[in-house]
Motif scaffolding. Sequence first.
Motif, mmCIF file in Angstrom:
data_model
loop_
_atom_site.group_PDB
_atom_site.id
_atom_site.type_symbol
_atom_site.label_atom_id
_atom_site.label_comp_id
_atom_site.label_asym_id
_atom_site.label_seq_id
_atom_site.Cartn_x
_atom_site.Cartn_y
_atom_site.Cartn_z
ATOM 1 N N TYR A 137 5.715 1.649 9.449
ATOM 2 C CA TYR A 137 6.210 2.287 8.230
ATOM 3 C C TYR A 137 7.095 1.344 7.423
ATOM 4 C CZ TYR A 137 8.488 5.784 5.269
ATOM 5 O OH TYR A 137 8.977 6.492 4.202
ATOM 6 N N VAL A 138 7.979 0.613 8.099
ATOM 7 C CA VAL A 138 8.929 -0.229 7.367
ATOM 8 C C VAL A 138 8.387 -1.615 7.068
ATOM 9 C CG1 VAL A 138 10.936 0.981 8.271
ATOM 10 C CG2 VAL A 138 10.100 -1.037 9.459
ATOM 11 N N THR A 139 7.253 -1.971 7.627
ATOM 12 C CA THR A 139 6.723 -3.307 7.362
ATOM 13 C C THR A 139 5.543 -3.295 6.406
ATOM 14 O OG1 THR A 139 5.411 -3.153 9.394
ATOM 15 C CG2 THR A 139 7.505 -4.340 9.520
ATOM 16 N N THR A 140 4.575 -2.444 6.653
ATOM 17 C CA THR A 140 3.348 -2.486 5.865
ATOM 18 C C THR A 140 2.923 -1.149 5.282
ATOM 19 O OG1 THR A 140 2.023 -2.061 7.830
ATOM 20 C CG2 THR A 140 2.445 -4.377 7.266
ATOM 21 N N ASN A 141 3.519 -0.076 5.771
ATOM 22 C CA ASN A 141 3.164 1.271 5.320
ATOM 23 C C ASN A 141 1.660 1.533 5.434
ATOM 24 O OD1 ASN A 141 3.963 3.824 4.376
ATOM 25 N ND2 ASN A 141 3.392 3.314 2.284
ATOM 26 N N GLY A 142 1.059 0.965 6.451
ATOM 27 C CA GLY A 142 -0.367 1.195 6.672
ATOM 28 C C GLY A 142 -1.273 0.166 6.042
ATOM 29 N N GLY A 143 -0.718 -0.702 5.225
ATOM 30 C CA GLY A 143 -1.516 -1.729 4.588
ATOM 31 C C GLY A 143 -1.483 -3.020 5.371
ATOM 32 N N PRO A 144 -1.921 -4.116 4.855
ATOM 33 C CA PRO A 144 -2.634 -4.161 3.581
ATOM 34 C C PRO A 144 -4.059 -3.647 3.706
ATOM 35 C CG PRO A 144 -2.520 -6.344 4.559
ATOM 36 C CD PRO A 144 -1.720 -5.437 5.439
ATOM 37 N N LYS A 176 0.834 -1.195 0.000
ATOM 38 C CA LYS A 176 0.000 0.000 0.000
ATOM 39 C C LYS A 176 0.871 1.249 0.000
ATOM 40 C CE LYS A 176 -3.505 2.219 2.933
ATOM 41 N NZ LYS A 176 -2.772 3.415 3.382
ATOM 42 N N ASN A 225 -3.171 0.995 9.068
ATOM 43 C CA ASN A 225 -3.119 2.451 8.954
ATOM 44 C C ASN A 225 -3.443 3.060 10.312
ATOM 45 O OD1 ASN A 225 -3.040 5.004 7.857
ATOM 46 N ND2 ASN A 225 -5.113 4.913 7.044
ATOM 47 N N ARG A 278 10.207 -8.006 9.534
ATOM 48 C CA ARG A 278 9.791 -8.129 8.130
ATOM 49 C C ARG A 278 10.573 -9.239 7.454
ATOM 50 N NH1 ARG A 278 10.232 -3.288 3.717
ATOM 51 N NH2 ARG A 278 12.435 -3.830 3.813
ATOM 52 N N ASN A 301 -4.081 -1.490 -3.633
ATOM 53 C CA ASN A 301 -3.782 -2.438 -2.559
ATOM 54 C C ASN A 301 -5.055 -3.062 -2.005
ATOM 55 O OD1 ASN A 301 -3.264 -2.715 0.718
ATOM 56 N ND2 ASN A 301 -1.579 -3.485 -0.541
ATOM 57 N N THR A 333 8.424 -12.651 6.223
ATOM 58 C CA THR A 333 8.019 -12.729 4.822
ATOM 59 C C THR A 333 7.744 -14.181 4.444
ATOM 60 O OG1 THR A 333 8.600 -12.183 2.549
ATOM 61 C CG2 THR A 333 10.402 -12.839 3.973
ATOM 62 N N PRO A 334 6.603 -14.448 3.830
ATOM 63 C CA PRO A 334 6.212 -15.838 3.574
ATOM 64 C C PRO A 334 7.043 -16.524 2.501
ATOM 65 C CG PRO A 334 4.652 -14.355 2.554
ATOM 66 C CD PRO A 334 5.579 -13.501 3.373
ATOM 67 N N LEU A 339 1.894 -10.431 7.749
ATOM 68 C CA LEU A 339 1.850 -8.996 7.488
ATOM 69 C C LEU A 339 1.116 -8.644 6.206
ATOM 70 C CD1 LEU A 339 5.495 -8.016 8.520
ATOM 71 C CD2 LEU A 339 3.388 -7.312 9.673
ATOM 72 N N GLY A 340 0.967 -9.594 5.325
ATOM 73 C CA GLY A 340 0.324 -9.341 4.044
ATOM 74 C C GLY A 340 -1.158 -9.656 4.029
ATOM 75 N N ASP A 342 -5.391 -0.732 4.400
ATOM 76 C CA ASP A 342 -5.653 0.096 5.573
ATOM 77 C C ASP A 342 -5.691 -0.682 6.882
ATOM 78 O OD1 ASP A 342 -5.614 2.658 4.660
ATOM 79 O OD2 ASP A 342 -7.774 2.836 4.383
#
Lengths: 423, 321
Positions: free
Chosen positions: B259-266, A194, B271, B150, A399, B154-155, B176-177, B268
């Motif tokens: 911020y370094v793992t998902t940046n607010g996703g997946p 995202k 977020n 992270r 996303n 990661t899978p 995380l995804g 939202d």
Amino acid sequence: MTLLRFSSRRTIAAVAAFAFSAGGAAAADITLNVASMNDPFGPAMAKIAGDIEAKTGVALKVDIMGYGELMTKTSADFAGDTGGYDIVTMDNVLTGQYATSDQVIDLKPLIDRDAAELALDDIYPAVMNSLGGYEGKQVAFPFEGYANVLVYRTDLFAAAGLEPPATMQALQAAAIKVTDRDKGQYGWVANGQKGPAVAQDWMQYNAQLGGSILDAEGKPAINSEANVKSLAVYKEFFDKAAPPGAVDYDWGGREESFRQGVAATMQTWSVGAAAYGNPEQSKVVGKFAVMLAPPGEGVPPKYGVGGWGLSINKDIAPERQEAAWKVIKYLTSAEGQKALAEVGAGGFTRKSVLADPDLVAKFPFLPVIAASFEKGDGDYRPRIPEYPEIQDILGTAVNAVLAGNADPKAALDDAQARALELF
Amino acid sequence: MTIDTAAVAARPPAPGLLARLFPPDEPLEARRRLFLILLTLPACLYVAVFAVYPAVRGLGYAFFRYNLLKPQRNAFVGLANFEKLWTDPSSHAAIVNTLTFMASAVTAEFVVGFALALLLWRDRGFNRVVLALLLVPVTVTPLATGLMFRGLLTPDYGPIGYFARTLGISAERGFLGTPETALATIVVMDVWQWTPLVALILLAGLKAIPASVLEAAAVDGATALQRFVTIVVPMMVPTMLLALLLRLIDASMVFDTIYVTTNGGPNDATNVLMIRAVKEGLEFFNIGTAAAISAFMLALVGVLATAFFLLIDRYERTVAP
């Protein structure tokens, strides 16, 4: 007698001071502060700083930063009119923002004045426009141009009896065919995280499939039929051919996936191509090729152009602006570009440099970049002032489709509504 | 001209600076108060200039559409920025996620931290070594924690993520995804990092409990559980509240790890308000929107702090002999 003696001494001191001052001013050096992105050209520029000073008489202090820090520091510098940085590396997607916010000088007058020494015909028109041109202004001079290219595993394609994909549809079919989940081998990878990562990657695929973020009038057209279809294709790539973690990849994850041999194909900026052949970083040395990014069937080929231009802060003194322009002329000259390339800068702007025999021998993919620039498209990521917000809106929408299984049309309809609020 | 030496000699000496500032005939308490005021004046001025003024000005921006790079659009918009905070789906998700994260992470950290503190209560060499090792995560920056996890999760090739996916413990896209597990995973990361700090604070509180009181209770026949409930917990309440408050304030501002793992996703799922604030303020330079988010967070923290201090004060008044 006393008064006369005092006056004579003062006169002598004043004359001496003036002479010393004049001499000092004539010999003074200028040191310019450069705000540089930490792409390969940043360290490269720092490496040849001595040569730059020898050629231009200007010393450079290169401040190399990550993207977020670069944006924060330079924008604060501009907004505060503090003139802390003389030269700024400008991301091409921010051209519109730079052009409309009165942050940097328009280089066009300087370009016109020095046209005879700039060899402008040697610069690809698509690059000249994309890396600093906006509505008649040139707010940056093209410095490091990147082409969107496709890299693919030659060994895996050969084993599967596949030809290099000439179309997006062929790429998808090949990627699905090469995928073997049991072996941990996936046919394709792209950014899914995202935010900027997924937004930028999708916009590239969207353009290749005939989509566009803006309409002919420059207004958002995010939920067009073509865009909805391309987003469905993008999702299908993720579902059928991408590594499981790709939905959370940014550029680091994407590149690593290809370099480690997990993904067989990837569209990427040409700046990173050299790393795939570096045995210290890559497990696919000698097993990959770089080719033009395939367009959708029936879509006229246009190739994504990105990269960085060099801008001059409008808040600095005229003499510093002139010195900055001198540096820019050297760095963007054929001589400067070749010097940068030789120390790993990775970006290109000039036809002569891309055709240089020594460089082609060192970087065999240069002809692909040259061909990309001939039909370059730097506006598939709209370089308008509202670009950052639009990017974020798209990052959320795409996303949501990839990770949240939202309907492509519904997601883009929502994105369209949000984008219209910006205008 | 003549000088009357006698008159000059008879004139009283002019009072010095200190005498003028602290008149001898003033009451001692008044002079002391004035002296203390003068001592604190530089610090007060510093705070006023570098803390209060920026905060007030920042709050003021919350009522404007104010963009650093698009000054031509700047205008007063009243409460529109705050309204958008509630009506914008992304911002609304950020509020919900922030509150969820605060409640989940801090609760887990408190429970586990208290358990660790109890285990480490006895002052033995082994416990001191364990405590030192437990504090290692606290010394790692949240940014490094995020990058580390992270890589682990990661899978595709992460040591934990790959096997979790292969064994069916996580979804195909990894912890995380996957929207359903991403925020919980961030909570786990936060618990891993900050629980030792909570344990340390609570351990300090435990060690402050007089051993004689516990021994006396034991002699009187109180069981371990009775001693815990009737002595340990009541005496630990102020420390507990302090630990909770500190963690809640910190959790409300979680940013680096996300911020370094998902940046607010997946989608939202992670977020949070600080992600929104940084994005609005430092990516889009929408200072007004960012200021509104910051004001909301400031109010949230203020309410929490006030509530907790009132609880502590009321508890101490009620329990104090």
